[in-house]
Design an enzyme around this catalytic site. Structure first.
Site, PDB file in Angstrom:
ATOM      1  N   GLU A 245       0.875  -1.176   0.000  1.00  0.00           N
ATOM      2  CA  GLU A 245       0.000   0.000   0.000  1.00  0.00           C
ATOM      3  C   GLU A 245       0.911   1.225   0.000  1.00  0.00           C
ATOM      4  O   GLU A 245       1.650   1.449   0.961  1.00  0.00           O
ATOM      5  CB  GLU A 245      -0.897  -0.015   1.243  1.00  0.00           C
ATOM      6  N   CYS A 282      -4.180   6.937   5.886  1.00  0.00           N
ATOM      7  CA  CYS A 282      -3.967   6.644   4.475  1.00  0.00           C
ATOM      8  C   CYS A 282      -5.201   6.922   3.633  1.00  0.00           C
ATOM      9  O   CYS A 282      -5.112   7.036   2.412  1.00  0.00           O
ATOM     10  CB  CYS A 282      -3.531   5.195   4.289  1.00  0.00           C
TER      11      CYS A 282
END
Length: 509
Positions: A245, A282
């Protein structure tokens, strides 16, 4: 490789607190991986590893006060946030224990011979087996949920894969404490403590991704760091899966009708989402498309009021603070960029929240303003004012992959009138999770969750949150015409383990 000391650092002052460990040498990384590899057999029994995961959750909860205190000292995220994150981490461990017990993740499929088919079908039996040792690279912003005992580790152990964690330098002392808890839980069930390895240091991370016994890797962090490891994983003599990620802008589109209907609520909601955790999530909304005109003006005013009332906060480390301030300064200098609430330094060790505005037409074409289409880690967002639907679509068409994409619709649009369905279809190619009339911060740990997206959000099509995260660490294997006596119990006709399976085309539960 020099064995440099590893220090715990207080982000509130920038001062070193204590020496925690030393950076791992190449020999120590090798030893950790080999110990993990040797522990594979101890995870073979699903009952044992499910019990291990539950015991790990129990012991983490029992050590909550000590762990939260250590985490707060190294991250400044606060006891309330960290207590909740630890609870989420324990929930993840128990959730994967339940998945292991159920066994559906093994995806058992059995076909008996069929000579009448064209071509004829032999006896085929397929299921999934663990890949082997998984390297996990901890995240800075989730010291529990995406770190030593986080989702990557829990899902890998659930799949039957030992783990070696590369500790994040922002919370090394906490990493050592959590690793100790997990190892004690493993020992309780007769599993070697080497099933969970922990190494410190930048060079150790490079050694880890290249080790021949590492079979897969999970990473949460920056585009630059993640891409370097992704490339290294692909460049190995035997390439391995790398589930990274890397970064996400998490665009939000507010329709004119939605802004006219509830500008104040949307503005306040946006302020709460973009400043949550000092903007260090995030899934923070980093680009918001807002209509030009009176309705959009009211939304921006609401956002201004809410952000102005937000207290300054401490970022996870001073390097992130420096990058945030530099990124804001560079963006604020661009033509036609305004700062209704100027983000920046809130004090010697803190940052203040704010947001930038820009005409959407600046982002609709390639140029210097492309910087505004890149993630800026911290409490800031970019509000792009669009003149019409075509301008908004032009901006969306230029965006890279994201973890999330959000649309705010009016009640009428949400009921199927207007462009609601069209906008949903427009956002779907951009992200792994598409939201309507909500905010992306807050990622539920649920079976249907998908936390991933097109590159650079993630380097694979998998999720790192939710039950299907276990699939990252498995590979299918089929046995053809194998005698029943030689088959693993998962694939035998009498189904001694009671697994859900597809048997000659019929789903059996």
């Amino acid at each position: 490789m020099a064995a440099a000391p590893v220090w715990s650092v207080d982000p509130r002052t920038g001062k070193q607190r204590e020496q925690v460990a030393v950076e791992a040498t190449a020999e120590e990384v090798d030893a950790a991986v080999r110990a993990a590899h040797a522990a594979r057999g101890a995870l073979a029994d699903r009952t044992v590893r499910a019990a291990f995961l539950r015991t790990a959750a129990d012991r983490l909860e029992a050590a909550r006060d000590q762990l939260v205190e250590a985490a707060d000292a190294e991250t400044a995220l606060g006891p309330v946030r960290l207590t909740g994150e630890l609870a989420r981490t324990c929930h993840q461990l128990r959730a994967f224990a339940g998945i292991v017990d159920e066994g559906a993740f093994l995806d058992v499929i059995i076909n008996h011979p069929d000579d009448t088919a064209t071509p004829p079908v032999p006896d085929l039996r397929r299921y999934k087996v663990p890949l082997g040792v998984v390297a996990v690279y901890s995240a800075s912003n989730f010291p529990f949920a995406f770190s030593v005992a986080g989702g990557d580790t829990a899902s890998a152990l659930g799949a039957g894969c030992p783990v070696v964690v590369k500790a994040h330098p922002d919370h090394p002392a906490l990493s050592e404490l959590v690793a100790r808890v997990l190892r004690s839980a493993a020992a309780e069930h007769g599993i070697p403590e080497g099933v969970l390895g922990l190494v410190h240091g930048f060079e150790a991370g490079i050694e880890l991704i290249g080790h021949p016994l590492v079979a897969a890797a999970g990473f949460t962090g920056s585009v630059r760091g993640g891409r370097a490891l992704f490339d290294a994983a692909a460049a190995r003599a035997v390439p391995i899966p790398f589930h990274g990620e890397l970064g996400s802008l998490n665009p939000v589109l507010v329709t004119e009708a939605a802004a006219a209907e509830r500008a104040e609520a949307i503005g306040a909601g946006l302020a709460g989402s973009m400043t949550l955790g000092v903007g260090q999530f995030c899934v923070k909304p980093g680009l918001v498309l807002v209509p030009a005109g009176a309705a959009g003006d009211n939304l921006v005013k609401s956002l201004t009021d809410a952000v102005s009332d937000t207290a300054a906060g401490v970022l996870l480390d001073h390097r992130m603070r420096d990058n945030f301030l530099a990124g804001i300064a560079e963006r604020a200098e661009l033509t036609d960029v305004d700062s209704p609430v100027t983000p920046g330094a809130g004090g010697e060790h803190t940052v203040s929240a704010g947001f930038l505005t820009v005409p959407a037409e600046r982002l609709a074409r390639e140029g210097d303003h492309d910087l505004l289409l890149e993630e800026c880690f911290g409490p800031v967002t970019v509000v792009a004012r669009y003149a019409d639907d075509g301008e908004a679509t032009a901006v969306l068409s230029r965006l890279p992959g994201n973890l999330t994409a959000t649309v705010h619709l009016s009640a009428e649009e949400a009921a199927g009138e207007g462009r609601g369905a069209e906008l949903l279809a427009e956002l779907t190619p951009l992200a792994g999770r598409v939201l309507v009339n909500g905010w992306p911060t807050g990622v539920a740990v649920a079976p249907a969750q998908h936390h991933g997206g097109p590159y650079p959000a993630t380097t694979s099509t998998s999720t790192s949150v939710g039950g299907t995260a276990i699939e990252r660490w498995l590979r299918p294997v089929a046995y053809q015409n194998a005698p029943e006596a030689l088959l693993p119990p998962e694939l035998r006709d009498d189904n001694p383990l009671g697994l859900p399976r597809r048997f000659d085309g019929r789903l059996e539960r």
